[in-house]
Design an enzyme around this catalytic site. Structure first.
Site, PDB file in Angstrom:
ATOM      1  N   SER A 140       0.986  -1.182  -0.037  1.00  0.00           N
ATOM      2  CA  SER A 140       0.005  -0.156   0.041  1.00  0.00           C
ATOM      3  C   SER A 140       0.886   1.158   0.091  1.00  0.00           C
ATOM      4  CB  SER A 140      -1.001  -0.006   1.242  1.00  0.00           C
ATOM      5  OG  SER A 140      -1.373   1.180   1.308  1.00  0.00           O
ATOM      6  N   TYR A 153      -2.123  -0.876  10.306  1.00  0.00           N
ATOM      7  CA  TYR A 153      -2.251  -1.393   8.791  1.00  0.00           C
ATOM      8  C   TYR A 153      -1.024  -0.674   8.166  1.00  0.00           C
ATOM      9  CZ  TYR A 153      -3.885  -1.026   3.918  1.00  0.00           C
ATOM     10  OH  TYR A 153      -3.961  -1.352   2.443  1.00  0.00           O
TER      11      TYR A 153
END
Length: 730
Positions: free
Chosen positions: A598, A611
């Protein structure tokens, strides 16, 4: 109809009068073809052809003309539709023999005979574009209205016996004529025409080493005659069946199922790597009772060396298989691999010698000399092909060859085609031309691509994208039902392929579904084991599975969120990569891996601590795996940003929370899709390109990374974020 069914023990009777009466004559031909092809004991996939001579209205003159409708080249009886049939003016076909007889270069296997195939298109009725079969003149020259030419195992058994002519008279009570082996073509059709004329009370012709042709005046009676020919042959064989002494009896005991499965999951990647020294192959495994009875038998080495008889068979199986002299009781895995290596090396040398001994001045160049069928006592049969469909057909054809040998050895002695005859089929200029006309293989046509997270979002789009390039796709997901839905969608688009072989999961098509928990090594290993049994190995692995846990989500503590985030987003990729690498190292074939990370890995944000840090670790995992797996495997990362559409990371409540956080106007009664579109457009405005990011955008990048176009790129993270300058490399 039930009385009819009871007449047959070795074929299935499918004719339905009520259904057939509603059909036109040409529809009846298609129907007859389909129900003949539906029984694999009657003919093999893609083999055989059927025809009918039907009165049609000539579009040029308005007059009634006789038209030969015959299954075209490359068609399959079981699945054929009307568009798979050629239609030709019968009178023009008849007149073609005058053209042939005037040629100076006519004769068996002559250039003139081959040239006749190009003349068929001049006889096409109504500009039908379907290419005509090599057997078209056979159907034309038999005067009866309906003709079936088939390759039943039982009939080929008799056609492969050393005393096949005498057996033809005995088995069918004088009702079948006999023609010794001839390569299909104009000359063979003329010989059959003569046999038909000389034996007017016959119902068919046995074609030596090949199959049979039969005829009747009505479609139903032609179908029933075909069944009678096959049933009669099968009953004669069963009356002489040798029971436990079939193939000389058992020499080797089969491995127990669990032991066989364990051996195959170790063996197949190694074998795939050895065989794929020029191009890659896909495997199909056959381990049923019939396959094991043969490979375990005393006579298997002798019969395997003789090779196959029917030309349809050895065009796929090559002139003979590779028999590996393995004894599960006395040989360990290393001994099996040693014997495989020696066997393949010897096979290639012998194949080259066969080519050199049989080649003609105009023969095409020698093809890959590797075996396409491997026989392993105690284990089974492994067929290889350029894709799953072809490997299933290859295995199916050797299954047929085994049945042919069983029948022939029960009643006489099995004989194969002479090597020169086999070569003249395998390297026939017409077969070579057919190969050259085939479309170019898609970029991933020989690859097995495992997509983890394929149930939805980026994973599903990636599965669709690589399938578009011809890949065999393993749709893996924690939720099996979601993975199966994606696999079913791929099958509905690209089909299951042809061929009916394969035991268990190895009978699959080009897409399968697997459930997997990437945080559990045993689950990952079990998934890869199934993939190996299905296809023989792996080539590319793309991991799109991931988890986003916002503070307070699912009632987890912050510590639990870290544990789950790192388990899925980091450890999961590590487990997948290291398990996949065992297969890549066994194959010794170049591979590629993509981990989805990401842009959050490079951008600090509030509210996604677990995350973001797990994705930062995943970025470095990409670099570490690139080093660990080099030089055989390229490992790269794909870094998306704000992919809202179709993502499980953006459930409705998170979308609404984000819209509220960013003060984007919305209503709670709007649909999920509308809300996602609004959030996607908001995120798009923060990028340099001002465009929303979709799963398809990520899938395109994932495909690029495994396509081979970036073969010199490894250890890199490719951002697909629309241009977030905050995520630029630092």
């Amino acid at each position: 109809m039930s009385d009819k069914k009871e007449q047959y023990k070795h074929v299935d009777y499918h004719w339905d009068d009520e259904y057939a009466e509603k059909l036109s004559e040409v529809e009846s031909l298609v129907y007859r073809s389909n129900i003949l092809g539906a029984d694999q004991r009657i003919t093999n996939t893609g083999g055989g052809n059927t025809s009918a001579k039907i009165m049609e209205t000539d579009p040029l003159t308005g007059e009634q003309v006789q038209v030969l409708w015959v299954k075209g080249s490359g068609g399959d009886l079981r699945t054929a539709k009307l568009e798979n049939f050629s239609s030709l003016y019968q009178d023009k076909l008849t007149a073609l023999d005058n053209t042939y007889q005037l040629r100076d270069d006519k004769g068996y296997k002559s250039p003139g005979e081959d040239a006749m195939i190009g003349m068929y298109k001049h006889c096409n009725f109504c500009l039908n574009p379907r290419a005509s079969s090599i057997d078209t003149p056979l159907h034309s020259m038999i005067a009866d209205k309906h003709v079936d030419h088939l390759h039943p195992n039982a009939v080929i058994s008799i056609a492969s016996c050393k005393d096949q002519e005498a057996l033809t008279e005995k088995v069918w009570g004088g009702k079948m004529a006999y023609v010794p082996w001839m390569r299909p073509g104009w000359e063979a059709a003329l010989v059959c025409e003569q046999a038909y004329a000389e034996k007017p009370d016959s119902v068919g012709i046995l074609l030596g080493q090949h199959g049979h042709t039969n005829w009747e005046s009505e479609s139903k009676s032609c179908y029933e005659t075909s069944l009678w020919v096959i049933e009669t042959a099968a009953r004669y064989i069963e009356e002489h069946d040798k029971g436990e002494q079939t193939f000389g009896g058992a020499k080797v005991e089969s491995l127990a199922e669990a032991a066989r499965t364990e051996l195959l999951t170790r063996f197949l990647p190694v074998a795939r790597g050895i065989i794929s020294n020029k191009v890659k192959f896909i495997a199909t495994v056959q381990t049923d009772e019939a396959a094991l009875r043969f490979v375990n038998s005393v006579d298997a080495p002798r019969l395997a060396k003789l090779g196959t008889s029917c030309p349809d068979h050895f065009l796929r199986t090559k002139i003979q298989p590779l028999y590996v002299d393995f004894d599960p009781k006395n040989d360990d895995f290393d001994a099996l691999i040693d014997k495989l290596n020696v066997g393949i090396e010897n096979y290639r040398v012998e194949y080259q010698a066969y080519y050199e001994a049989c080649k003609r001045d105009d023969s095409p160049a020698m093809r890959d000399p590797s075996p396409t069928v491997i026989l392993i006592p105690g284990v089974g049969i492994i067929g290889w092909g350029k894709n799953k469909s072809e490997s299933r057909v290859t295995t199916e054809f050797y299954n047929c060859a085994i049945e042919v040998m069983r029948g022939a050895e029960a009643i006489s002695d099995y004989t194969a085609l002479p090597q020169q005859e086999a070569f003249d089929i395998e390297y026939w200029a017409l077969e070579e031309a057919k190969l050259q006309r085939m479309p170019k293989e898609a970029p991933l046509a020989r690859d097995v691509v495992v997509v983890i997270g394929a149930g939805d979002g980026i994973g599903k789009e990636t599965a669709l994208r690589v399938a578009k390039e011809g890949a065999h796709v393993v749709c893996a997901d924690l939720r099996h039902e979601a993975a199966q839905k994606t696999a079913d969608e791929l099958t509905s688009i690209y089909g299951q392929g042809i061929g009916v072989a394969g035991s268990g999961i190895s009978g699959c098509g080009p897409a399968i579904a697997q459930s997997v928990d990437i945080t559990n090594r045993e689950s990952v290993k079990a998934m890869f084991d199934e993939v190996i049994l299905a296809y023989g190995g792996i080539d590319k692995v793309i991991v799109t599975a991931g988890v986003f846990l916002a503070p307070g989500q699912s009632g987890m503590s912050d510590d639990q969120q870290f544990d789950v985030s790192f388990a899925v987003n980091v450890k999961g990729g590590y487990i997948v990569g290291t398990e996949a690498n065992k297969i890549w190292q066994a194959q010794k074939l170049h591979g590629a891996m993509v981990l989805t990370t990401s842009v959050n890995a490079a951008v600090s944000k509030k509210g996604s601590l677990a995350y973001d840090t797990s994705k930062a670790a995943a970025n470095h995992l990409v670099r570490e795996l690139a080093i660990e797996l080099a030089p055989l495997v390229n490992v790269n990362g794909l870094a998306p940003a704000t992919v809202v559409k179709g993502s499980t990371m953006f459930p409705r409540d998170r979308v609404i929370a984000s819209l509220t956080k960013y003060r984007v106007e919305h209503s709670s009664d709007e649909s999920d899709d509308d809300l996602r579109d609004k959030l996607a457009m908001f995120y798009a405005q923060r990028t340099l390109t001002k465009q929303p990011i979709t799963p398809a955008d990520q899938a395109e990048a994932a495909y690029l990374l495994v396509s081979g176009q970036l073969s010199k790129t490894t250890g890199q993270i490719i951002s697909v974020d629309g241009g977030l300058h905050e995520a630029f490399l630092r």
